[in-house]
Scaffold this motif. Structure first.
Motif, PDB file in Angstrom:
ATOM      1  N   UNK A 154       0.840  -1.195   0.000  1.00 28.08           N
ATOM      2  CA  UNK A 154       0.000   0.000   0.000  1.00 28.08           C
ATOM      3  C   UNK A 154       0.878   1.250   0.000  1.00 28.08           C
ATOM      4  N   UNK A 155       0.249   2.381  -0.277  1.00 27.27           N
ATOM      5  CA  UNK A 155       0.987   3.647  -0.294  1.00 27.27           C
ATOM      6  C   UNK A 155       1.537   3.965   1.089  1.00 27.27           C
ATOM      7  N   UNK A 156       0.796   3.606   2.144  1.00 26.87           N
ATOM      8  CA  UNK A 156       1.275   3.857   3.507  1.00 26.87           C
ATOM      9  C   UNK A 156       2.515   3.025   3.814  1.00 26.87           C
ATOM     10  N   UNK A 157       2.500   1.761   3.404  1.00 30.80           N
ATOM     11  CA  UNK A 157       3.659   0.892   3.634  1.00 30.80           C
ATOM     12  C   UNK A 157       4.866   1.412   2.876  1.00 30.80           C
ATOM     13  N   UNK A 158       4.637   1.856   1.652  1.00 30.45           N
ATOM     14  CA  UNK A 158       5.739   2.411   0.859  1.00 30.45           C
ATOM     15  C   UNK A 158       6.272   3.694   1.487  1.00 30.45           C
ATOM     16  N   UNK A 159       5.376   4.515   1.999  1.00 28.54           N
ATOM     17  CA  UNK A 159       5.800   5.752   2.662  1.00 28.54           C
ATOM     18  C   UNK A 159       6.635   5.479   3.890  1.00 28.54           C
ATOM     19  N   UNK A 211       5.136   4.864  -6.196  1.00 28.96           N
ATOM     20  CA  UNK A 211       4.185   5.811  -5.615  1.00 28.96           C
ATOM     21  C   UNK A 211       3.598   6.735  -6.694  1.00 28.96           C
ATOM     22  N   UNK A 212       4.423   7.164  -7.634  1.00 31.17           N
ATOM     23  CA  UNK A 212       3.933   8.020  -8.719  1.00 31.17           C
ATOM     24  C   UNK A 212       3.000   7.247  -9.634  1.00 31.17           C
ATOM     25  N   UNK A 213       3.315   5.966  -9.883  1.00 35.30           N
ATOM     26  CA  UNK A 213       2.430   5.124 -10.699  1.00 35.30           C
ATOM     27  C   UNK A 213       1.070   4.983 -10.031  1.00 35.30           C
ATOM     28  N   UNK A 214       1.065   4.751  -8.717  1.00 36.75           N
ATOM     29  CA  UNK A 214      -0.182   4.609  -7.984  1.00 36.75           C
ATOM     30  C   UNK A 214      -0.980   5.905  -8.012  1.00 36.75           C
ATOM     31  N   UNK A 215      -0.305   7.029  -7.877  1.00 37.38           N
ATOM     32  CA  UNK A 215      -0.989   8.323  -7.905  1.00 37.38           C
ATOM     33  C   UNK A 215      -1.597   8.582  -9.290  1.00 37.38           C
ATOM     34  N   UNK A 216      -0.864   8.231 -10.325  1.00 39.27           N
ATOM     35  CA  UNK A 216      -1.367   8.439 -11.689  1.00 39.27           C
ATOM     36  C   UNK A 216      -2.549   7.513 -11.979  1.00 39.27           C
ATOM     37  N   UNK A 217      -2.510   6.298 -11.446  1.00 37.16           N
ATOM     38  CA  UNK A 217      -3.589   5.350 -11.691  1.00 37.16           C
ATOM     39  C   UNK A 217      -4.867   5.767 -10.974  1.00 37.16           C
ATOM     40  N   UNK A 231      18.939   3.423  -4.988  1.00 39.42           N
ATOM     41  CA  UNK A 231      18.154   2.730  -6.002  1.00 39.42           C
ATOM     42  C   UNK A 231      16.778   2.322  -5.461  1.00 39.42           C
ATOM     43  N   UNK A 232      16.748   1.836  -4.222  1.00 38.07           N
ATOM     44  CA  UNK A 232      15.468   1.430  -3.640  1.00 38.07           C
ATOM     45  C   UNK A 232      14.562   2.642  -3.408  1.00 38.07           C
ATOM     46  N   UNK A 233      15.145   3.760  -3.008  1.00 38.46           N
ATOM     47  CA  UNK A 233      14.359   4.986  -2.855  1.00 38.46           C
ATOM     48  C   UNK A 233      13.738   5.368  -4.198  1.00 38.46           C
ATOM     49  N   UNK A 234      14.516   5.308  -5.255  1.00 38.45           N
ATOM     50  CA  UNK A 234      14.007   5.658  -6.583  1.00 38.45           C
ATOM     51  C   UNK A 234      12.892   4.705  -7.008  1.00 38.45           C
ATOM     52  N   UNK A 235      13.036   3.424  -6.708  1.00 43.15           N
ATOM     53  CA  UNK A 235      11.994   2.454  -7.064  1.00 43.15           C
ATOM     54  C   UNK A 235      10.701   2.748  -6.318  1.00 43.15           C
ATOM     55  N   UNK A 236      10.810   3.065  -5.049  1.00 36.12           N
ATOM     56  CA  UNK A 236       9.617   3.356  -4.249  1.00 36.12           C
ATOM     57  C   UNK A 236       8.933   4.621  -4.767  1.00 36.12           C
ATOM     58  N   UNK A 237       9.720   5.650  -5.056  1.00 30.69           N
ATOM     59  CA  UNK A 237       9.128   6.888  -5.572  1.00 30.69           C
ATOM     60  C   UNK A 237       8.428   6.646  -6.903  1.00 30.69           C
TER      61      UNK A 237
END
Length: 68
Positions: free
Chosen positions: A13-18, A60-66, A51-57
């Motif tokens: 979820x977005x919260x877990x990713x945050x 998160x952007x994909x989820x926001x766009x969807x 790299x992991x920070x970039x993947x998470x961001x």
């Protein structure tokens, strides 16, 4: 530490990713501090964290766009 797969990140979820992002940013700061003081032993960890920070961001952007 094993590399995190983007497919695994998309299941969270977005919260877990945050939460994970906050932990990684704190670790990145600590690694930067260790490097500046000459105490950093595993220099490869900096790239892994970045790299992991970039993947998470990205996820998160994909989820926001969807949802938009």
């Amino acid at each position: 530490m094993a590399s995190v797969k983007p497919a695994d990140l998309r299941l969270k979820t977005a919260d877990e990713l945050g939460d994970r992002l906050a932990v990684l940013k704190k670790e990145q700061f600590n690694l930067r501090f260790q490097k500046a003081t000459g105490q950093l032993e595993n220099t490869a960890r900096q790239g892994t964290v970045r790299r992991e920070i970039a993947q998470i961001l990205t996820v998160l952007k994909e989820k926001a766009a969807a949802s938009a």
